[in-house]
Design a protein around this motif. Structure first.
Motif, PDB file in Angstrom:
ATOM      1  N   UNK A  65      35.521  48.795  57.754  1.00  0.00           N
ATOM      2  CA  UNK A  65      35.376  49.599  56.542  1.00  0.00           C
ATOM      3  C   UNK A  65      35.572  51.082  56.786  1.00  0.00           C
ATOM      4  N   UNK A  66      34.504  51.785  57.130  1.00  0.00           N
ATOM      5  CA  UNK A  66      34.619  53.217  57.392  1.00  0.00           C
ATOM      6  C   UNK A  66      33.747  53.598  58.580  1.00  0.00           C
ATOM      7  N   UNK A  80      30.799  54.167  58.985  1.00  0.00           N
ATOM      8  CA  UNK A  80      29.465  53.572  59.079  1.00  0.00           C
ATOM      9  C   UNK A  80      29.463  52.157  59.640  1.00  0.00           C
ATOM     10  N   UNK A  81      30.641  51.642  59.938  1.00  0.00           N
ATOM     11  CA  UNK A  81      30.697  50.271  60.445  1.00  0.00           C
ATOM     12  C   UNK A  81      30.611  50.193  61.960  1.00  0.00           C
ATOM     13  N   UNK A  85      33.277  43.523  63.901  1.00  0.00           N
ATOM     14  CA  UNK A  85      34.007  42.599  63.032  1.00  0.00           C
ATOM     15  C   UNK A  85      35.503  42.897  63.086  1.00  0.00           C
ATOM     16  N   UNK A  91      36.238  38.277  59.597  1.00  0.00           N
ATOM     17  CA  UNK A  91      35.773  38.750  58.293  1.00  0.00           C
ATOM     18  C   UNK A  91      36.406  37.990  57.123  1.00  0.00           C
ATOM     19  N   UNK A 151      34.605  35.612  54.544  1.00  0.00           N
ATOM     20  CA  UNK A 151      33.951  35.999  53.293  1.00  0.00           C
ATOM     21  C   UNK A 151      34.473  35.207  52.089  1.00  0.00           C
ATOM     22  N   UNK A 159      39.857  44.536  53.435  1.00  0.00           N
ATOM     23  CA  UNK A 159      38.778  43.633  53.853  1.00  0.00           C
ATOM     24  C   UNK A 159      37.687  44.399  54.605  1.00  0.00           C
ATOM     25  N   UNK A 160      36.456  44.212  54.174  1.00  0.00           N
ATOM     26  CA  UNK A 160      35.327  44.851  54.849  1.00  0.00           C
ATOM     27  C   UNK A 160      34.981  46.231  54.315  1.00  0.00           C
ATOM     28  N   UNK A 185      34.133  48.977  51.068  1.00  0.00           N
ATOM     29  CA  UNK A 185      33.364  48.934  49.823  1.00  0.00           C
ATOM     30  C   UNK A 185      34.228  48.426  48.663  1.00  0.00           C
ATOM     31  N   UNK A 230      36.840  46.357  48.754  1.00  0.00           N
ATOM     32  CA  UNK A 230      37.704  45.233  49.119  1.00  0.00           C
ATOM     33  C   UNK A 230      38.013  44.372  47.889  1.00  0.00           C
ATOM     34  N   UNK A 243      29.456  34.748  58.046  1.00  0.00           N
ATOM     35  CA  UNK A 243      30.162  33.539  57.641  1.00  0.00           C
ATOM     36  C   UNK A 243      30.555  32.644  58.801  1.00  0.00           C
ATOM     37  N   UNK A 294      29.633  42.832  57.680  1.00  0.00           N
ATOM     38  CA  UNK A 294      30.236  42.044  58.754  1.00  0.00           C
ATOM     39  C   UNK A 294      29.836  42.553  60.135  1.00  0.00           C
ATOM     40  N   UNK A 295      30.042  41.699  61.120  1.00  0.00           N
ATOM     41  CA  UNK A 295      29.817  42.084  62.502  1.00  0.00           C
ATOM     42  C   UNK A 295      30.615  41.145  63.399  1.00  0.00           C
ATOM     43  N   UNK A 296      30.539  41.377  64.701  1.00  0.00           N
ATOM     44  CA  UNK A 296      31.234  40.498  65.637  1.00  0.00           C
ATOM     45  C   UNK A 296      30.599  39.112  65.621  1.00  0.00           C
ATOM     46  N   UNK A 305      35.525  35.947  67.183  1.00  0.00           N
ATOM     47  CA  UNK A 305      36.452  37.000  67.623  1.00  0.00           C
ATOM     48  C   UNK A 305      36.077  37.598  68.981  1.00  0.00           C
TER      49      UNK A 305
END
Lengths: 279, 279
Positions: free
Chosen positions: A10-11, A13-14, A116, A121, A124, A226-227, A229, A231, B91, B114-116, B120
């Motif tokens: 995302x940005x 903050x991920x 991620x 991802x 989802x 994807x991922x 805000x 998406x 997921x 999301x996360x790892x 992946x």
């Protein structure tokens, strides 16, 4: 120490707390430009959001720099902590594997901070990740270059009832053919493949092959950003998705195989008719 | 709002900044116990590390609670912010898809962080993620139940030169057969499948089938505690990996298909002979 740190999708903050700690204790921080330019909207002077949050100045490393100047980056990592930031997870692309191999050969310690990536991802949308077959890449067709080796792979996955993730072409800092002929590198403007272009190319190949690997009525899921805000995930037939404006990059596409009831229920939330009904 | 937040694979520091923000603004925080018990070493009174870092008290939701009391959790999410923490990515497991479906039916807004996940993070061994075929699950064999449907899938992947990720059985809070017969639930102690057990079962099935889908000389990669500080990744033949003590859970296994040169170079770093030479 070389830290290869996944930034997620995302940005700024991920990033994970573990990743942020590693950035903060590094003497030098690089960010891979190849995909980050698109996903994070980073331009040469647009790093400030990341730099502010991470409290570090960041050097943008384009693909040439990563491939040609890897040894300089690694040399720094022999005597100090260096962070190399990557969109998604560090092992989504071959380039980073190559960087790790070089580092290990030079005896540089490498720590990977996972995050991620598109590869997980896409879960989802509700299609189970263990029910995907081989992933395919769709390259931009040109007048003279229309490779279609993805066709057999999709066909095979579908015969087995498996879903297929299609990664769509990204062209950033590609030297133009004209400039290569002149012996002086000039770059084409960045391009990313939209869901609609992917589907057009898929249908063109199906029409040529005529083996019914899929049709314009085959259910697919299109993803944009994807991922993030904002998406967008839309399920529908190829024909339907051709008409959807997915907006800014990055896009990817899943060709749906056989579905289980729980998968079906989740897909329903993303189906076009339903979405229009809600709007 | 229901936040479903991936915690990643290692420890409490693998949450993303986005995830942490969502936890901190939630009125109620649940953590799924099914896999977190093993991966984060969380016992009924062992949540304190997470609770301290996240600044929130956390309720452990075991599988029964998630499946039977989902509506209570969702009811809270209609009027306030509720965070549901999940090891890896949200997921990875069907249970969470089911929770999302229920939420959407009740009109509860859902946001996914999301996360790892294993799907992946296995990229760390250098095998490219787009060169994997269908993922298989290996269940614990019992005296009377020895399902082997994974065999055809592995065979198919290997014929195509693709790698196969084998997810290994986890049994947490399984009612014992005896207790079910008596009509009063008692639970078996938690069990997780080790790499060596997985290989023994694989070789047993190969011996029965005799179709040479793989042999004891087939190259595999064993993973333990993937994404943790003390992760162990070892490449070698099935026969070699049988002798490796991978230590505490969780484990998983990759059966290697055809390899490209860059994949081969990375695998070399994890090969057994090399590792022993370095020791």
């Amino acid at each position: 120490m070389l830290y290869i740190i996944g930034l997620g999708l995302g940005d700024e903050k991920d990033i994970t707390l573990r990743g942020l700690e590693a950035v903060q204790k590094s003497q030098k921080v690089f960010i891979e430009a190849y995909t980050s330019l698109l996903s994070f909207g980073i331009s040469s002077d647009g790093l400030s959001t990341l730099e502010k949050l991470y409290g570090k100045s960041i050097t943008v490393a384009d693909r040439e720099m990563v491939e040609e100047k890897a040894d300089d980056i690694l040399l720094e990592a022999t005597s100090s902590d260096v962070a190399f930031l990557v969109v998604g997870d560090p092992f989504g692309a071959t380039t980073h594997t190559d960087l790790v191999v070089r580092a290990k050969k030079l005896g540089v310690d490498v720590k990977v901070v996972h995050n991620a990536s598109v590869m997980n991802a896409i879960g989802v949308c509700g299609l189970q990740l263990y029910r995907y077959g081989e992933t395919v890449s769709l390259p931009f067709f040109t007048d003279t270059w229309r490779p279609d080796s993805f066709y057999e792979k999709i066909q095979r996955n579908r015969k087995l009832g498996l879903h297929t993730l299609c990664l769509l072409d990204i062209r950033v800092k590609e030297p133009s053919l004209e400039s290569l002929c002149r012996g002086k590198k000039q770059y084409e403007p960045p391009r990313f493949m939209a869901v609609s272009v992917a589907i057009e190319q898929l249908l063109e190949v199906e029409q040529m092959r005529g083996e019914n690997a899929y049709t314009e009525d085959t259910t697919c899921v299109g993803f944009a950003r994807l991922g993030s805000e904002d998406q967008l995930v839309v399920a529908g037939s190829m024909k339907q998705l051709l008409e959807v404006d997915f907006g800014p990059p990055l896009h990817c596409l899943v060709i749906v195989g056989d579905t289980h009831p729980v998968e079906e229920e989740m897909l329903d939330f993303y189906k076009l008719a339903k979405k229009q009904g809600q709007a």
